[in-house]
Enzyme design. Structure first.
Site, mmCIF file in Angstrom:
data_model
loop_
_atom_site.group_PDB
_atom_site.id
_atom_site.type_symbol
_atom_site.label_atom_id
_atom_site.label_comp_id
_atom_site.label_asym_id
_atom_site.label_seq_id
_atom_site.Cartn_x
_atom_site.Cartn_y
_atom_site.Cartn_z
ATOM 1 N N PHE B 126 1.079 -1.141 0.023
ATOM 2 C CA PHE B 126 -0.113 0.076 0.079
ATOM 3 C C PHE B 126 0.853 1.228 -0.009
ATOM 4 O O PHE B 126 1.761 1.340 0.696
ATOM 5 C CB PHE B 126 -0.987 -0.097 1.111
ATOM 6 N N ASP B 196 1.281 -4.385 8.822
ATOM 7 C CA ASP B 196 0.272 -3.625 8.474
ATOM 8 C C ASP B 196 -0.896 -4.528 8.464
ATOM 9 O O ASP B 196 -1.273 -5.268 7.470
ATOM 10 C CB ASP B 196 0.475 -2.762 7.219
ATOM 11 N N TYR B 221 -11.028 2.500 10.354
ATOM 12 C CA TYR B 221 -12.156 2.874 9.529
ATOM 13 C C TYR B 221 -12.606 1.947 8.464
ATOM 14 O O TYR B 221 -13.666 2.079 7.707
ATOM 15 C CB TYR B 221 -12.271 4.424 8.863
ATOM 16 N N LYS B 222 -11.760 0.872 8.145
ATOM 17 C CA LYS B 222 -12.107 -0.400 7.291
ATOM 18 C C LYS B 222 -13.287 -1.305 7.873
ATOM 19 O O LYS B 222 -14.304 -1.016 8.237
ATOM 20 C CB LYS B 222 -10.948 -0.869 6.664
ATOM 21 N N ARG B 370 -12.431 -3.690 -7.327
ATOM 22 C CA ARG B 370 -12.351 -4.239 -6.109
ATOM 23 C C ARG B 370 -13.454 -4.430 -5.095
ATOM 24 O O ARG B 370 -14.334 -3.290 -5.349
ATOM 25 C CB ARG B 370 -11.315 -3.416 -5.247
#
Lengths: 411, 411
Positions: B126, B196, B221-222, B370
Site C-alpha cells: 500500500f 500492517d 475505518y475499514k 475491487r
C-alpha cells in the site's frame, strides 16, 4: 477606582462582540474560563456533525469523499483558519495534531537549512514542543536542541541554528512574544522561525505574513473551538512551499494519491504537509466551529481580551489581597495573550474549589491557577462573578476541604 | 453446479452471523462491497457521538478528560481491538493515523536494531507504507529502503535488515501473507517484523502473539467501522515495550504529561506510542463501533468471508464470461483476505456504472475492480445481486456511457 458588578455589566452592554455569545452552547451555572484549553461547543456543531454521520457516512458512504468534499476538508478548513493568523488561504492546511505538525515542520526546516544542526527553543516552552524536538533530534542524528531564555535568544541565534521554535503566547504565563522582532532576529541569523500559535490563533490578531514568519502550527480545540482533540493546522510561507518536504510523507500528501504508485512525489503547496487519511469527523466539527469567526474583527477581539484580563487582575488586587496570590503573568495587557495566571502554593486545591462552584479555569504545575478569556463568549460580569467566587473560596478557607486536595488524572 | 439466487438465500438463512447485520445502518438500495475502504455506520454510533458532543463536550467541557474518561480512550479502544488481532489488551493503543503509526514503529524498530540500516518491504505495498518508509529513511540518514517481491524476501533478509514491513492482506489483490512463516524468517535474520493489518483487522482472525510478531499497525475505518478518517492503532509486543521509543514523542506519550517538565520521559507500556492530544470524537465513534464485534467468533467471520468471495468468483465465472475480466486475486480462499479483485481495461467505467446502480465497490489504478465483503453485514444474496448487476452492465454495454468515464477526485 473600585470596580463594581454594575460597571462590569455596563462594559458588557457596550461590548461589540456581545452577540457572539449566542453562537455558543454555554452550560447553565458555569463560568467558563478555560477556552484556552478546550473551547465551548458552538451551537451549530451538533447538527452539522449529525449530518456528517447519518448522511455523509451512513447514507452516502465512500461516495462522500467526492460528493461531500471530504477530500478537500484539510484545504478548506486551512483556508478558513488563514485569515485569523495573517496567512494566505493556500498557506494553511488542517492535519493531524499540533505535536505531529511540529515534527513535520521542524524536520522540514532542518532540510531547508542544510549544514545547520541546531534547533533553538526556550526552556519552559509547552512541553510537547520540546518533547517532539527532542524526538526529532534523536532520530535525525547530529542535531542539537538548544534552549535559551528570551534574554539569551539573540546570542543563542548563532550561524548553526536551522530553526527557532517559539510559542507565541506562553501556555502557562500567558506572555506574548514579539513575533515580528524575533522572526527578524532569526532571519538575520539565517534561521527559520517556526511559531506555535496554539494559544494565540483565534484569541488575538496574528500576522504571520506581516511578521515574515516562515512556518507555524496551531491547535484546533482551544480558541478555535473545534472540539476535544480537534485536528491541528500547519502553515508554510508560500516562498518556502516548493522546498518544503515533510518526513511524514503519507499518501494524502502525494501529488497523485490515487495513482497508487510506489515512489513518493510531494503534492502541490500545502497538500504536501498532509500525511494519512484525515479525521473527517474532527475536521467537520472544526469547520462548523470556525463559522463563529465569520465577520469578526480580530482587533475588537484583542481589545476585549485585554480588558477582560485587566479587569480580572484589578478585581483580584481589590478583593483577594492578603491570601497569598502572586500575579504570574505580565501585568501589561499588551504583553499577554488572552489569559492570566495567579501563583499560589495551594493553587491546585483552590482551583478544585472554584471548579466545584462552577468557575472553570485550570491548574498548571507546580502552582499556577490559569484563567482564559475567550472574547467571543466570556463577558465582564462573568469575570466579576469568577473573582467573587475566588474571594469567597479564600475568605471561607473552603479550598482546605480534603476533597479538593485529591489529584485527578488530568489536572 | 450452477449457483442460483435461491441457493444464496439458503446460505443467508444458515449464516450464524446473519443477525449482526441489524447492528448496521445499511442504506436502502445499496449493495455495499466497499467496507474494506470505509465500513458502514453502526447503528449505535450516532447516539453515542451525540452524547459525546452535547454532554461530554458541551455540558461538562474540560472536566470530561476525567469524568468521561477521555484520557483513557486510546488505551480503552486499543484494548477492544486487541482480541481481534491476537494481542494482549496492554499491547495495543489507538492513536493518530496508520501512516503516522508506521513512522513511529519503523523508527522505533531501527533504534532497537542498532547497526542495521535496511528497512525491507515489497513493491506494490500500500503506497502510504512505502512513502512513509521513504520519508523515514530520508530523515534518519544512511538508511536503505529495500523492496523485494514475496519470492525474493528470503534472500533479501540479510543481516543488515532492521525491520520488515509487510501488509498482511494486500490492498489491491487481496493476497494474504503467511504471517507466522514470514515473521519466523525475519526473526531468523535478526530483523523485526512490522505488520500492517489495515485490510485484515476485523476481517479475519489475526494472531500477532501466536505468530511472534514484533510490531503492527492498522486502520480504524475499514473493517472496524470507526468512520471516515477514524484513528488507527499500534501494537508493540510486550517483550519490546521497554526498549521501544517513538521519535514522535509528544506530550501524551510522556510518563507524567501533567507535570509539564521540559525533558521527555516515555510513558509506561503502549502509552509511549502516543503523540499529541487524541481525537476524542473519532475515538468515541470507533469505541462504539467496536461493540459490533462483541461475542463474534472470528472463525465464523473467516468461514463466511471465504465463502462470500468464492461465491462471487463462481458467479462471475458463470455469468460474466467473455467480457474481458481476469481474476486479479488468489482463487484459493485461504490465500485471500476478505476481498476479491477483477482486472479489466475499462475497470474504472465499469465500476462507475455499478455504483450508479447502487453496487458499491471501488477501483484501484490501473485496472482493478475491487469488491470487499464485510461478513458482519454482507450476505450471499447481496453477492448474487451484485454480480447480476455486473452481468447487466456488461451485456448492455452501459459502462460505455460518457458519464462513467469522468474521473472523480477520489477513485
Amino acid at each position: 477606582m473600585t470596580l463594581t458588578r454594575a460597571a462590569c455589566e455596563a462594559l458588557d452592554r457596550e461590548d461589540p462582540l456581545a452577540s457572539r455569545r449566542a453562537l455558543f452552547d454555554l452550560p447553565d451555572g458555569v463560568i467558563y474560563l478555560d477556552g484556552n484549553s478546550l473551547g465551548v461547543l458552538p451551537r451549530n456543531v451538533p447538527a452539522r456533525l449529525e449530518r456528517a454521520v447519518r448522511e455523509e457516512w451512513g447514507r452516502d458512504l465512500i461516495r462522500s469523499w467526492n460528493s461531500a468534499g471530504w477530500i478537500d476538508l484539510p484545504t478548506r478548513v486551512g483556508a478558513r483558519i488563514a485569515p485569523l493568523i495573517g496567512a494566505g488561504a493556500d498557506e494553511v492546511i488542517c492535519a493531524d495534531s499540533t505535536s505531529v505538525n511540529i515534527f513535520k515542520l521542524a524536520a522540514g526546516a532542518l532540510a531547508m537549512r542544510p549544514g545547520r544542526k541546531v534547533i533553538l527553543s526556550e526552556p519552559g516552552n509547552f512541553p510537547t514542543d520540546l518533547y517532539v524536538l527532542e524526538g526529532l533530534a534523536g532520530l535525525a542524528g547530529d542535531v542539537e536542541l538548544r534552549l535559551a531564555t528570551p534574554d539569551e535568544l539573540p546570542s543563542a541565534l548563532t550561524d548553526d541554528v536551522a530553526v527557532m521554535l517559539l510559542t507565541h503566547v506562553h501556555y502557562k504565563s500567558g506572555r506574548l512574544h514579539d513575533m515580528a522582532a524575533l522572526t527578524a532576529k532569526a532571519r538575520e541569523a539565517g534561521a527559520l522561525a517556526l511559531w506555535d500559535l496554539s494559544h494565540s490563533a483565534g484569541a488575538l490578531p496574528v500576522d504571520l505574513n506581516g511578521a515574515g514568519a516562515d512556518l507555524a502550527v496551531g491547535c484546533g480545540y482551544k480558541y478555535l473551538n473545534g472540539g476535544p482533540g480537534a485536528p491541528a493546522f500547519a502553515y508554510v510561507a508560500r516562498r518556502h512551499q516548493a522546498a518544503f518536504r515533510s518526513p511524514l510523507s503519507g499518501w494524502m500528501g502525494h501529488a497523485r494519491p490515487f495513482d497508487f504508485i510506489d515512489a513518493y512525489e510531494p503534492g502541490q503547496g500545502m497538500a504536501r504537509a498532509l500525511c494519512g487519511t484525515p479525521s473527517v469527523l474532527g475536521m467537520t466539527a472544526l469547520e462548523a466551529a470556525l463559522e463563529a469567526f465569520e465577520g469578526v474583527d480580530m482587533g475588537q477581539v484583542r481589545t476585549k481580551s485585554m480588558a477582560l484580563g485587566d479587569v480580572f487582575l484589578q478585581l483580584v488586587d481589590q478583593r483577594c489581597a492578603g491570601h497569598g496570590f502572586t500575579v504570574a503573568c505580565p501585568r501589561g495587557a499588551t504583553l499577554r495573550g488572552s489569559q492570566v495566571g495567579l501563583a499560589h502554593p495551594d493553587g491546585y486545591a483552590i482551583m478544585q474549589a472554584l471548579i466545584a462552584r462552577g468557575v472553570i479555569g485550570d491548574f498548571r504545575a507546580p502552582d499556577i491557577l490559569r484563567f482564559g478569556f475567550t472574547p467571543l463568549y466570556v463577558g465582564f460580569a462573568d469575570v466579576w462573578d469568577a473573582v467573587e467566587h475566588l474571594a469567597q473560596v479564600m475568605a471561607s478557607g473552603q479550598w482546605r476541604e480534603p476533597r479538593f486536595q485529591e489529584k485527578a488524572a488530568v489536572t
